[in-house]
Design a protein around this motif. Structure first.
Motif, PDB file in Angstrom:
ATOM      1  N   ASN A 222      40.863  37.504  35.963  1.00 38.67           N
ATOM      2  CA  ASN A 222      40.834  36.620  34.826  1.00 38.67           C
ATOM      3  C   ASN A 222      40.291  37.298  33.464  1.00 38.67           C
ATOM      4  OD1 ASN A 222      41.716  34.112  34.599  1.00 38.67           O
ATOM      5  ND2 ASN A 222      40.059  32.991  36.039  1.00 38.67           N
ATOM      6  N   ARG A 223      39.259  38.030  33.861  1.00 38.73           N
ATOM      7  CA  ARG A 223      38.463  38.868  32.796  1.00 38.73           C
ATOM      8  C   ARG A 223      39.477  40.082  32.123  1.00 38.73           C
ATOM      9  NH1 ARG A 223      32.285  38.720  34.509  1.00 38.73           N
ATOM     10  NH2 ARG A 223      31.857  36.939  34.023  1.00 38.73           N
ATOM     11  N   LEU A 224      40.038  40.585  32.797  1.00 42.21           N
ATOM     12  CA  LEU A 224      40.890  41.470  32.772  1.00 42.21           C
ATOM     13  C   LEU A 224      41.992  41.148  31.899  1.00 42.21           C
ATOM     14  CD1 LEU A 224      42.106  44.825  33.011  1.00 42.21           C
ATOM     15  CD2 LEU A 224      43.287  43.654  34.976  1.00 42.21           C
ATOM     16  N   GLN A 225      42.375  40.037  31.672  1.00 48.33           N
ATOM     17  CA  GLN A 225      43.580  39.382  31.159  1.00 48.33           C
ATOM     18  C   GLN A 225      43.143  38.708  30.032  1.00 48.33           C
ATOM     19  OE1 GLN A 225      47.251  38.255  33.876  1.00 48.33           O
ATOM     20  NE2 GLN A 225      45.113  38.012  35.040  1.00 48.33           N
ATOM     21  N   ASP A 226      41.934  38.449  29.850  1.00 46.02           N
ATOM     22  CA  ASP A 226      41.367  37.645  28.485  1.00 46.02           C
ATOM     23  C   ASP A 226      41.007  38.773  27.574  1.00 46.02           C
ATOM     24  OD1 ASP A 226      39.856  36.178  26.919  1.00 46.02           O
ATOM     25  OD2 ASP A 226      38.292  35.531  28.422  1.00 46.02           O
ATOM     26  N   PHE A 227      41.824  38.795  26.454  1.00 48.88           N
ATOM     27  CA  PHE A 227      41.627  39.466  25.289  1.00 48.88           C
ATOM     28  C   PHE A 227      40.272  39.354  24.640  1.00 48.88           C
ATOM     29  CE2 PHE A 227      46.255  38.871  25.586  1.00 48.88           C
ATOM     30  CZ  PHE A 227      46.534  40.199  25.839  1.00 48.88           C
TER      31      PHE A 227
ATOM     32  N   SER B 224      37.722  37.500  46.171  1.00 48.72           N
ATOM     33  CA  SER B 224      36.554  38.053  45.300  1.00 48.72           C
ATOM     34  C   SER B 224      36.995  38.684  44.139  1.00 48.72           C
ATOM     35  CB  SER B 224      35.985  39.070  46.411  1.00 48.72           C
ATOM     36  OG  SER B 224      36.551  40.160  46.334  1.00 48.72           O
ATOM     37  N   LYS B 225      38.314  38.794  43.947  1.00 52.20           N
ATOM     38  CA  LYS B 225      38.845  39.485  42.645  1.00 52.20           C
ATOM     39  C   LYS B 225      39.104  38.570  41.546  1.00 52.20           C
ATOM     40  CE  LYS B 225      38.205  43.437  44.443  1.00 52.20           C
ATOM     41  NZ  LYS B 225      39.301  44.604  44.593  1.00 52.20           N
ATOM     42  N   ASN B 226      39.017  37.323  41.857  1.00 56.54           N
ATOM     43  CA  ASN B 226      39.610  36.246  40.897  1.00 56.54           C
ATOM     44  C   ASN B 226      38.870  36.416  39.632  1.00 56.54           C
ATOM     45  OD1 ASN B 226      39.893  33.288  43.162  1.00 56.54           O
ATOM     46  ND2 ASN B 226      41.181  34.966  42.788  1.00 56.54           N
ATOM     47  N   LEU B 227      37.807  36.270  39.295  1.00 56.15           N
ATOM     48  CA  LEU B 227      36.878  36.242  38.188  1.00 56.15           C
ATOM     49  C   LEU B 227      37.049  37.739  37.432  1.00 56.15           C
ATOM     50  CD1 LEU B 227      34.902  35.221  36.152  1.00 56.15           C
ATOM     51  CD2 LEU B 227      33.183  36.339  37.638  1.00 56.15           C
TER      52      LEU B 227
ATOM     53  N   GLY C 184      37.281  46.381  40.705  1.00 60.19           N
ATOM     54  CA  GLY C 184      36.128  45.881  41.235  1.00 60.19           C
ATOM     55  C   GLY C 184      35.793  44.441  40.799  1.00 60.19           C
ATOM     56  N   ASN C 185      35.124  43.961  41.898  1.00 61.48           N
ATOM     57  CA  ASN C 185      34.728  42.631  41.704  1.00 61.48           C
ATOM     58  C   ASN C 185      33.812  42.346  40.192  1.00 61.48           C
ATOM     59  OD1 ASN C 185      35.493  42.258  44.282  1.00 61.48           O
ATOM     60  ND2 ASN C 185      33.604  41.721  45.160  1.00 61.48           N
ATOM     61  N   ASP C 186      33.150  43.512  39.797  1.00 64.84           N
ATOM     62  CA  ASP C 186      32.358  43.612  38.503  1.00 64.84           C
ATOM     63  C   ASP C 186      33.203  43.950  37.629  1.00 64.84           C
ATOM     64  OD1 ASP C 186      32.721  46.289  39.434  1.00 64.84           O
ATOM     65  OD2 ASP C 186      30.686  46.547  39.350  1.00 64.84           O
ATOM     66  N   GLY C 187      34.469  43.974  37.680  1.00 62.78           N
ATOM     67  CA  GLY C 187      35.190  44.376  36.234  1.00 62.78           C
ATOM     68  C   GLY C 187      35.538  46.150  36.479  1.00 62.78           C
ATOM     69  N   HIS C 188      34.992  46.827  37.247  1.00 62.46           N
ATOM     70  CA  HIS C 188      34.969  48.241  36.980  1.00 62.46           C
ATOM     71  C   HIS C 188      36.278  48.705  37.589  1.00 62.46           C
ATOM     72  CE1 HIS C 188      33.931  48.938  41.415  1.00 62.46           C
ATOM     73  NE2 HIS C 188      34.747  50.085  41.192  1.00 62.46           N
ATOM     74  N   THR C 189      36.798  49.820  36.814  1.00 61.05           N
ATOM     75  CA  THR C 189      37.747  50.527  37.258  1.00 61.05           C
ATOM     76  C   THR C 189      37.540  51.925  37.368  1.00 61.05           C
ATOM     77  OG1 THR C 189      40.325  50.693  37.161  1.00 61.05           O
ATOM     78  CG2 THR C 189      39.173  50.836  35.294  1.00 61.05           C
ATOM     79  N   ALA C 190      38.216  52.807  38.366  1.00 58.59           N
ATOM     80  CA  ALA C 190      37.893  53.981  38.552  1.00 58.59           C
ATOM     81  C   ALA C 190      36.532  54.229  38.805  1.00 58.59           C
ATOM     82  CB  ALA C 190      38.367  55.042  37.601  1.00 58.59           C
TER      83      ALA C 190
ATOM     84  N   LEU D 187      45.754  35.748  46.856  1.00 58.54           N
ATOM     85  CA  LEU D 187      44.437  35.107  46.960  1.00 58.54           C
ATOM     86  C   LEU D 187      43.591  35.790  45.734  1.00 58.54           C
ATOM     87  CD1 LEU D 187      43.286  35.966  50.472  1.00 58.54           C
ATOM     88  CD2 LEU D 187      43.660  34.067  49.463  1.00 58.54           C
ATOM     89  N   ALA D 188      44.228  36.756  45.247  1.00 61.64           N
ATOM     90  CA  ALA D 188      43.580  37.467  44.084  1.00 61.64           C
ATOM     91  C   ALA D 188      44.071  36.521  42.668  1.00 61.64           C
ATOM     92  CB  ALA D 188      43.843  38.743  43.792  1.00 61.64           C
ATOM     93  N   VAL D 189      45.043  36.099  42.774  1.00 67.00           N
ATOM     94  CA  VAL D 189      45.810  35.441  41.609  1.00 67.00           C
ATOM     95  C   VAL D 189      45.138  33.975  41.496  1.00 67.00           C
ATOM     96  CG1 VAL D 189      47.853  34.602  40.474  1.00 67.00           C
ATOM     97  CG2 VAL D 189      47.613  36.816  41.516  1.00 67.00           C
ATOM     98  N   GLU D 190      44.933  33.346  42.780  1.00 69.00           N
ATOM     99  CA  GLU D 190      44.471  31.934  42.685  1.00 69.00           C
ATOM    100  C   GLU D 190      43.477  31.690  41.773  1.00 69.00           C
ATOM    101  OE1 GLU D 190      43.784  31.041  46.724  1.00 69.00           O
ATOM    102  OE2 GLU D 190      45.972  30.813  47.240  1.00 69.00           O
ATOM    103  N   GLY D 191      43.547  30.602  40.940  1.00 70.08           N
ATOM    104  CA  GLY D 191      42.424  30.251  40.203  1.00 70.08           C
ATOM    105  C   GLY D 191      42.675  31.186  38.685  1.00 70.08           C
ATOM    106  N   THR D 192      43.336  32.197  38.505  1.00 75.76           N
ATOM    107  CA  THR D 192      43.234  32.792  37.512  1.00 75.76           C
ATOM    108  C   THR D 192      44.183  32.330  36.302  1.00 75.76           C
ATOM    109  OG1 THR D 192      45.230  34.213  38.287  1.00 75.76           O
ATOM    110  CG2 THR D 192      42.906  34.901  38.664  1.00 75.76           C
TER     111      THR D 192
END
Length: 238
Positions: free
Chosen positions: A202-207, A196-199, A142-148, A232-237
């Motif tokens: 990024n956060r998903l891959q940020d330890f 819309s998933k850029n941020l 999700g845009n807010d970082g949620h999954t399931a 589009l999702a990857v641009e800027g990550t």
């Protein structure tokens, strides 16, 4: 520490084809080693095209058990139901219709908590291990970082002793498989599409990212997590 492998597709159509190929190959690999394959799918608009393509793949679908990562607590014929989307795509016609579908029960129970308890029992019945071990899990982001239906800062994030629990997100009660079960899966794939998933990506891959703010980071299997994303999702990550 969880590791991620990112594969980028040029657009959402290429992404659907890529995801279909990866899932089909993964099912084949599982069925080479075991009698049945447990496949857990996500809802949302992004994976629907993948499921429609997957339905046409000539696989031993009669040996595949299909589960849902989460479900809104609505009637299973409601347009917001993930089960309805799965039935209208993967299970609608073609070879994929032979799969055995295990939807999350909803309004047949008087409360979401009872639905979650019933789904926990079903998962434990069909999958070995404690927590139950799923072969292949496909997740959205999700845009807010949620999954399931594991939403930021929700109490569901702390539930590790059950296979499924309840969470409220975007104004609806939901039933979701817990992070402990998702993390026990043999293979985990994230499917991510759109600018819309850029941020969130990024956060998903940020330890250093807090797990409470980006619950997708709670999914920490012993194997490498595969991220399939469009450009589009990857641009800027990162």
């Amino acid at each position: 520490m969880t590791t991620y492998k990112l594969i980028t597709a040029k657009d959402k159509h290429d992404l659907a084809r890529l995801a279909c190929d990866v899932i089909a190959s993964s099912i084949d690999l599982v069925l080479d080693q075991r009698d049945r394959c447990s496949l857990t799918l996500s809802g949302g608009s992004t994976p629907q095209a993948t499921y429609e393509s997957l339905a046409r793949e000539h696989l031993p679908w009669d040996r595949v058990d299909v589960f849902l990562g989460d479900e809104r607590w609505v009637d299973l014929n409601d347009e917001r139901s993930n089960a309805r989307m799965i039935r209208g795509s993967l299970l609608a016609s073609g070879p994929g219709a032979k799969a055995t579908f295990h939807p999350i029960p909803t309004l047949e129970f008087p409360s979401p908590e009872q639905s979650a308890s019933a789904y926990s029992t079903l998962l434990q019945k069909h999958c070995d291990g404690a927590p139950p071990i799923l072969d292949l899990v496909l997740l959205g982001l999700g845009n807010d970082g949620h999954t399931a239906s594991l939403f930021p800062y929700s109490s569901a994030l702390n539930v590790t002793d059950k296979a499924a629990t309840v969470c409220r997100g975007n104004g609806l009660e939901r039933v979701t498989i817990t992070s402990s079960v998702l993390s026990s899966a043999r293979k985990v794939i994230f499917l991510v599409s759109g600018k819309s998933k850029n941020l969130a990506l990024n956060r998903l891959q940020d330890f250093s990212e807090p797990l409470e703010r980006t619950p997708a980071r709670l999914i920490q299997p012993n194997t490498e997590v595969l991220i399939l994303a469009d450009r589009l999702a990857v641009e800027g990550t990162l």
